[in-house]
Scaffold this active site. Structure first.
Site, short mmCIF file in Angstrom:
data_model
loop_
_atom_site.label_atom_id
_atom_site.label_comp_id
_atom_site.label_asym_id
_atom_site.label_seq_id
_atom_site.Cartn_x
_atom_site.Cartn_y
_atom_site.Cartn_z
N HIS A 169 -48.21 9.79 -18.52
CA HIS A 169 -47.23 10.77 -18.04
C HIS A 169 -47.47 11.05 -16.56
O HIS A 169 -46.56 11.08 -15.76
CB HIS A 169 -47.33 12.07 -18.84
N ARG B 54 -42.37 4.15 -21.24
CA ARG B 54 -43.21 4.63 -20.15
C ARG B 54 -44.51 3.82 -20.19
O ARG B 54 -45.39 4.10 -21.00
CB ARG B 54 -43.49 6.12 -20.34
N TYR C 225 -53.22 9.53 -27.60
CA TYR C 225 -52.09 9.68 -28.51
C TYR C 225 -51.29 8.41 -28.77
O TYR C 225 -50.34 8.42 -29.54
CB TYR C 225 -51.15 10.80 -28.02
#
Lengths: 339, 324
Positions: A249, A245, A258
């Protein structure tokens, strides 16, 4: 023999070019929407960049009569399947031309015309539906295959287990594609599950295949076999499509909290860069053609985006319709009070 | 049209048989519904008659049964899934609330989800807290669902046929305590009882009982035994509820008792009560009373203390009749 092979390959050329064009169109649209979101012109979006090759590879192996029970990051597949780009943009805008009448937040597409089931938010709950759909299509004597897509986080849910087990028990014409992009929002796949996702297929007695989801040709080949098996009555397959990805998100997410970006746009692992190299090595395209495709995508996206942005919002009444086929007396009463 | 005496199980079986034979799109699925005929025998004999492709014994997974049925409905079939006991439905609640109830709305009407989710509910079989629940309020609170509960064999068949021939998802709650308690003359062929229409079981002038499903015979027995001059309304459909039938009776008697087996707090009786006061408080001579199950789980050994009975209903009657 050599001549035959060359002819066969040559006949495949438009198919590969079209696949690349869909990836480029999707990437271009992705960036356009993200930038529009930052300008306050779009409410929210879940970018798909990084997952173009895996989705287009699957789509290349699908026939028109097949169905997709997908999830909220499936724009490249939809574009390749022939869903008009306006359908995507109108959904993002939630305007009066949106198939779902502006009812769902952005990234929750519907296209019955193109056999794309409307997207829900709860992760993996499309999997049991896909099993039911596959059962129904076989019962109706159709030759259709259902493909259902989901992220790596989905593999922890009861719906994943239910869908996989039911598909295997009833030997359904269904292909499970895990769009394994490495993260479920912030949780890395290593913390999601201690085994490789393809191995989960063993528990259901179905083939589990690991495929390079950054390489559209490899994805196409993996999907072709799985879809052929499903169509021939040999039951379901789980494809673990390894990808990344590349974006957050969603536009509300800050991945720097993160992770560091392991795959950068334009780098050797970018599925578009890999795709370009493949086309050049197959002698299907040269730099000039690729450049042309990229420029066309920019033009298309800019034009369509601007046009869709001008479409007015839905009539307020549509916010209360389609709850039932006929509106209940309760809702009629409530709507009178609201409008 | 030929008919014969049937209990509710037989009437439901007859409805399913008719539906399967009249429409190839009808498919049954659930746990033990095939070779075993269902734990309450509602699907008895149907596997032999229609085959394993249409009467499907599924693995033990409620969310999968419901999810599969939704997918079938979307692709044009008319599935009738069974959840063995309503108490086991909760793992499927995401499928029910977020998929089934919202397919039509979220797809802009492009897709629809015509199915009937059958499930036995309520006490009466000494099933304890996991085989006796009355969870109708969970479903009634979700827009997009139609909620139906019959109270006798004739209605059970007619309502199930209507539900199965409609175009929206229906939660069909079967009061298991009434499965075999009474027989009625039930036609062998298809017939329909409209969804959204209550039935007036008895008319009277002093007070109105509003009830449904498992508590209907308890109310009727109490009314007869005590010679009450009462209207008795069997709602039959909770969503959409029959407002007109309720308000007509409210205007006539002005004294209302609502009886249901489910716990009182947040129960469907609260909705009825609010509805009546919102549009007819001037007709009321007494506070609306509810006689319901208590706000506790349903116990095994002491089950008889749980559901409303004659004594508790008569206490409520005294209270509403004593009010000026």
């Amino acid at each position: 023999m050599e001549q035959q092979k060359k002819e066969k390959t040559e006949s495949e050329k438009p198919r590969y070019i079209r696949a690349y064009a869909a990836m480029v169109l999707s990437r271009t649209l992705d960036k356009k929407i993200v930038s529009a979101q930052r300008q306050g012109r779009v409410g929210f979006y879940t970018p798909t960049m990084g997952q173009e090759a895996l989705q287009v590879g699957i789509s290349m192996a699908l026939e028109k009569e097949d169905y997709v029970y997908g999830y909220y990051r499936d724009v490249p597949m939809m574009l390749h399947r022939g869903v008009p780009i306006e359908t995507i943009i109108n959904q993002i805008m939630g305007n009066s031309a949106d198939t779902a009448k502006g009812r769902q937040m952005p990234s929750h597409y519907t296209s019955k015309a193109m056999h794309f089931m409307s997207v829900q938010s709860p992760v993996a709950s499309n999997l049991p539906l896909a099993a039911g759909a596959a059962y129904a299509l076989r019962y109706l004597k159709k030759k259709s295959v259902v493909v259902t897509t989901f992220g790596d986080g989905a593999t922890s849910t009861p719906d994943f287990h239910a869908g996989m087990n039911l598909a295997a028990v009833f030997k359904l014409p269904l292909v499970f594609v895990c769009e394994n992009n490495g993260y479920a929002i912030s949780l890395p796949v290593e913390r999601q599950t201690p085994v490789e996702i393809s191995l989960k297929a063993v528990a259901y007695g179905m083939p589990g295949v690991k495929a390079d989801g950054m390489n559209f040709v490899e994805m196409y080949n993996a999907a072709k076999k799985a879809i052929h098996d499903a169509r021939s009555g040999n039951g379901p397959t789980l494809i673990d499509a390894l990808s990344y990805r590349m974006g957050p998100h969603s536009t509300s997410d800050d991945p720097s909290k993160y992770r560091t970006d392991e795959v950068k746009e334009g780098s050797d692992r970018d599925p578009l860069v890999i795709g370009e190299k493949l086309l050049i090595s197959m002698e299907f395209a040269d730099d000039k053609l690729l450049e042309k495709i990229r420029n066309e995508a920019i033009k298309t996206v800019d034009e369509k985006f601007d046009a869709c942005e001008k479409i007015p919002p839905p009539d307020p009444m549509t916010a209360f319709q389609d709850v039932y086929k006929n509106m209940t007396w309760m809702l009629e009463e409530e709507v009178k009070d609201i409008l | 049209m030929t008919s014969k005496p049937m209990n509710m199980v037989q009437a439901l079986n007859s409805a399913l048989d008719n539906l399967l034979s009249s429409d190839d799109r009808v498919i049954l699925l659930g746990e033990d519904i095939g070779i075993d005929g269902g734990v309450f025998r509602v699907t008895d004999g149907l596997l032999a008659k229609y085959g394993a492709e249409r009467v499907i014994d599924t693995p033990l997974v409620e969310l999968g049964i419901v999810g599969m049925a939704i997918g079938m409905a979307i692709q044009g079939l008319r599935p009738i899934p069974e959840i063995q006991f309503q108490d086991f439905i909760y793992t499927a609640m995401d499928q029910i609330i977020n998929q089934m109830a919202k397919i039509r709305f979220r797809s802009g009407g492009e897709y629809e989800c015509p199915l009937v989710l059958r499930t036995p509910y309520g006490g009466g079989v000494k099933g304890g807290l996991y085989h006796s629940q009355s969870g109708e309020s969970y479903f009634a609170h979700t827009a997009g669902l139609t909620v139906v509960t019959p109270s006798n064999p004739y209605d059970a068949k007619g309502l199930l046929v209507s539900a199965a021939q409609g175009d929206d998802p229906v939660i069909f709650l079967e009061p298991k305590r009434l499965y075999r308690t009474a027989k009625q003359e039930v036609p062998d062929d298809l017939y329909k009882i409209p969804i959204g229409k209550a039935q007036v079981l008895q008319t009277g002038n002093d007070l109105t009982f509003i009830t449904y499903g498992s508590m209907v015979p308890t109310v009727m027995d109490t009314v007869k035994k005590n010679n009450l001059d009462a209207d008795v309304l069997d709602l039959r459909t909770l969503v959409p509820v029959d407002k007109n039938a309720i308000m007509q009776s409210v205007q006539k008697t002005g004294r209302i008792i609502i009886v249901h087996e489910a716990p009182r707090t947040g129960g469907f009786g609260a909705e009825i009560s609010a509805m009546i006061t919102e549009r007819g408080i001037d007709f009321l001579y007494a506070p609306i009373l509810r006689v319901t199950g208590p706000d506790s789980p349903i116990p095994y050994r002491m089950e008889e203390y749980y559901a409303p009975n004659e004594r508790r209903i008569m206490n409520a009657v005294k209270k509403v009749m004593e009010s000026a």
